[in-house]
Design a protein around this motif. Structure first.
Motif, PDB file in Angstrom:
ATOM      1  N   ARG A 144     -54.635 117.136  27.810  1.00 26.16           N
ATOM      2  CA  ARG A 144     -53.601 116.383  27.098  1.00 26.16           C
ATOM      3  C   ARG A 144     -53.037 115.276  27.981  1.00 26.16           C
ATOM      4  NH1 ARG A 144     -50.466 118.166  22.952  1.00 26.16           N
ATOM      5  NH2 ARG A 144     -50.908 120.329  23.474  1.00 26.16           N
ATOM      6  N   GLU A 189     -53.126 111.235  27.299  1.00 30.13           N
ATOM      7  CA  GLU A 189     -51.880 110.473  27.227  1.00 30.13           C
ATOM      8  C   GLU A 189     -51.848 109.354  28.263  1.00 30.13           C
ATOM      9  OE1 GLU A 189     -48.862 113.458  27.399  1.00 30.13           O
ATOM     10  OE2 GLU A 189     -49.246 114.103  25.332  1.00 30.13           O
ATOM     11  N   ARG A 211     -59.283 106.442  20.846  1.00 32.81           N
ATOM     12  CA  ARG A 211     -58.086 105.931  21.493  1.00 32.81           C
ATOM     13  C   ARG A 211     -56.856 106.519  20.821  1.00 32.81           C
ATOM     14  NH1 ARG A 211     -56.997  99.751  19.629  1.00 32.81           N
ATOM     15  NH2 ARG A 211     -55.084 100.193  20.736  1.00 32.81           N
ATOM     16  N   THR A 212     -55.745 106.421  21.488  1.00 35.44           N
ATOM     17  CA  THR A 212     -54.478 106.898  20.941  1.00 35.44           C
ATOM     18  C   THR A 212     -53.627 105.697  20.544  1.00 35.44           C
ATOM     19  OG1 THR A 212     -53.443 106.902  23.114  1.00 35.44           O
ATOM     20  CG2 THR A 212     -54.491 108.950  22.409  1.00 35.44           C
ATOM     21  N   LYS A 225     -54.822 117.238  19.365  1.00 33.94           N
ATOM     22  CA  LYS A 225     -54.501 115.836  19.634  1.00 33.94           C
ATOM     23  C   LYS A 225     -55.123 115.000  18.519  1.00 33.94           C
ATOM     24  CE  LYS A 225     -52.569 112.890  22.341  1.00 33.94           C
ATOM     25  NZ  LYS A 225     -51.145 112.829  22.449  1.00 33.94           N
ATOM     26  N   LEU A 253     -56.548 111.596  17.315  1.00 34.98           N
ATOM     27  CA  LEU A 253     -57.155 110.419  17.933  1.00 34.98           C
ATOM     28  C   LEU A 253     -57.771 109.529  16.868  1.00 34.98           C
ATOM     29  CD1 LEU A 253     -59.100 112.186  20.820  1.00 34.98           C
ATOM     30  CD2 LEU A 253     -56.862 111.091  20.966  1.00 34.98           C
TER      31      LEU A 253
END
Length: 85
Positions: free
Chosen positions: A2, A6, A30-31, A52, A54
């Motif tokens: 994580r 980030e 990508r975030t 997560k 994404l």
């Protein structure tokens, strides 16, 4: 994993993970992508479930990836391997 995700700060990275059906998938993601969202949010807390969200470029859509299913991440030429699995 994580923390590594980030720290990408919205830049592209490659993630290799095990899908729910047991197959291995490699995706460029990508975030921080907001385009295409309605601003409503999820019906659950992804962090509590170890997930997560994404933006996956190959699928041109958002994907929920379980953090414990990630095998490796490649970011800026460096590989990070999940040693917890």
């Amino acid at each position: 994993m994580r923390e590594i995700i980030e720290n990408t700060a919205g830049k592209f990275f490659t993630v290799t993970f095990v899908k729910k059906d047991g197959t291995i998938r490699k995706a460029t993601a990508r975030t921080g992508v907001r385009k295409g969202t309605k601003g409503i949010g999820l019906a659950y807390n992804a962090n509590d479930k170890g997930i997560k969200i994404l933006w996956v470029c190959d699928a041109e859509n958002f994907r929920a990836i379980k953090l414990n299913s990630i095998l490796s991440i490649k970011f800026k030429g460096k590989f990070y391997f999940n040693t917890v699995i």
